[in-house]
Design a protein around this motif. Structure first.
Motif, PDB file in Angstrom:
ATOM      1  N   LEU B  78       8.927 -19.939 -44.195  1.00  0.00           N
ATOM      2  CA  LEU B  78       9.386 -19.050 -45.194  1.00  0.00           C
ATOM      3  C   LEU B  78       9.093 -17.699 -44.842  1.00  0.00           C
ATOM      4  O   LEU B  78       9.759 -16.520 -45.090  1.00  0.00           O
ATOM      5  N   GLY B  79       7.782 -17.584 -44.727  1.00  0.00           N
ATOM      6  CA  GLY B  79       7.200 -16.092 -44.356  1.00  0.00           C
ATOM      7  C   GLY B  79       7.785 -15.577 -43.163  1.00  0.00           C
ATOM      8  O   GLY B  79       7.902 -14.300 -43.169  1.00  0.00           O
ATOM      9  N   TYR B  80       8.144 -16.321 -42.008  1.00  0.00           N
ATOM     10  CA  TYR B  80       8.544 -15.967 -40.826  1.00  0.00           C
ATOM     11  C   TYR B  80      10.082 -15.433 -41.089  1.00  0.00           C
ATOM     12  O   TYR B  80      10.455 -14.309 -40.517  1.00  0.00           O
ATOM     13  N   ILE B  81      10.885 -16.193 -42.120  1.00  0.00           N
ATOM     14  CA  ILE B  81      12.115 -15.778 -42.396  1.00  0.00           C
ATOM     15  C   ILE B  81      12.265 -14.328 -42.970  1.00  0.00           C
ATOM     16  O   ILE B  81      12.941 -13.699 -42.855  1.00  0.00           O
ATOM     17  N   ALA B  82      11.173 -14.411 -44.075  1.00  0.00           N
ATOM     18  CA  ALA B  82      11.263 -13.100 -44.777  1.00  0.00           C
ATOM     19  C   ALA B  82      10.701 -11.857 -43.840  1.00  0.00           C
ATOM     20  O   ALA B  82      11.399 -10.849 -44.104  1.00  0.00           O
TER      21      ALA B  82
END
Lengths: 64, 138
Positions: B78-82
């Protein structure tokens, strides 16, 4: 500064910068006229800071 | 009669609109503000370029964590997507963080939030540009 591009901000400085930048972005995103945008930005910034400081105070009794 | 004309003209017109809107949305994601610039919404374009850029600069300067594609768990993904939401600014942040992330202090942790917020904000701006291009928003 040590080597690369880096700096340290206090908790309050970080909160202030975050609130300011987000308020400006939301103001431009959700309002059209310059006056409407300015009003929205000031109001949003005020609420960000009020709620941020308020939560900080509310958490104080549990900080240790 | 009028319905027939609309029915014949509709899909063709919609297809062009959809493609243009998609290009605008993707452009807005790749370079913050570019989607609005293509729509000649200069104020918003400049505002999103500067605010997303500033958040990325502050986040990288505070040595926030930039998530990589090879994450260990769902939160990393999720952090990567953000983070990838910032488009090309993701690589700018990576090039600025020569000493890598340091989340052992509160400053680095805040930096991580700044970077993630920059990405989510840019995705929101790109979605707004897409909706404007489709004629759904003013």
């Amino acid at each position: 500064m040590s080597g690369g591009f880096e700096f340290k901000l206090s908790h309050f400085q970080a909160m202030l910068l975050f609130a300011l930048v987000i308020s400006i972005a939301f103001g431009f995103l959700s309002r059209r006229g310059p006056l409407d945008r300015a009003k929205y930005i000031v109001w949003s910034l005020f609420l960000f800071l009020l709620i941020g400081v308020g939560i900080g105070w509310a958490m104080y009794p549990f900080s240790r | 009669m009028a319905d027939e004309i609309i029915a014949r003209a509709g899909p063709h017109r919609d297809s062009g609109f959809q493609t243009r809107a998609f290009v605008v949305g993707v452009a807005g994601w790749i370079l913050p503000g570019l989607g609005h610039a293509l729509l000649k919404m200069w104020g918003r374009a400049l505002a999103f370029f500067l605010t997303v850029g500033l958040l990325v600069l502050i986040g990288a300067g505070m040595r926030g964590n930039l998530f990589a594609s090879s994450g260990n768990d769902a939160f990393d993904s999720l952090g990567y997507i953000a983070d990838m939401g910032t488009g090309t600014f993701y690589f700018l942040a990576r090039s600025l963080e020569k000493n890598g992330a340091d989340v052992s202090h509160a400053t680095g942790d805040y930096g991580t939030r700044f970077l993630a917020t920059a990405g989510v904000l840019n995705l929101l701006a790109a979605l707004h540009a897409y909706e404007v291009a489709r004629g759904r928003k003013a």
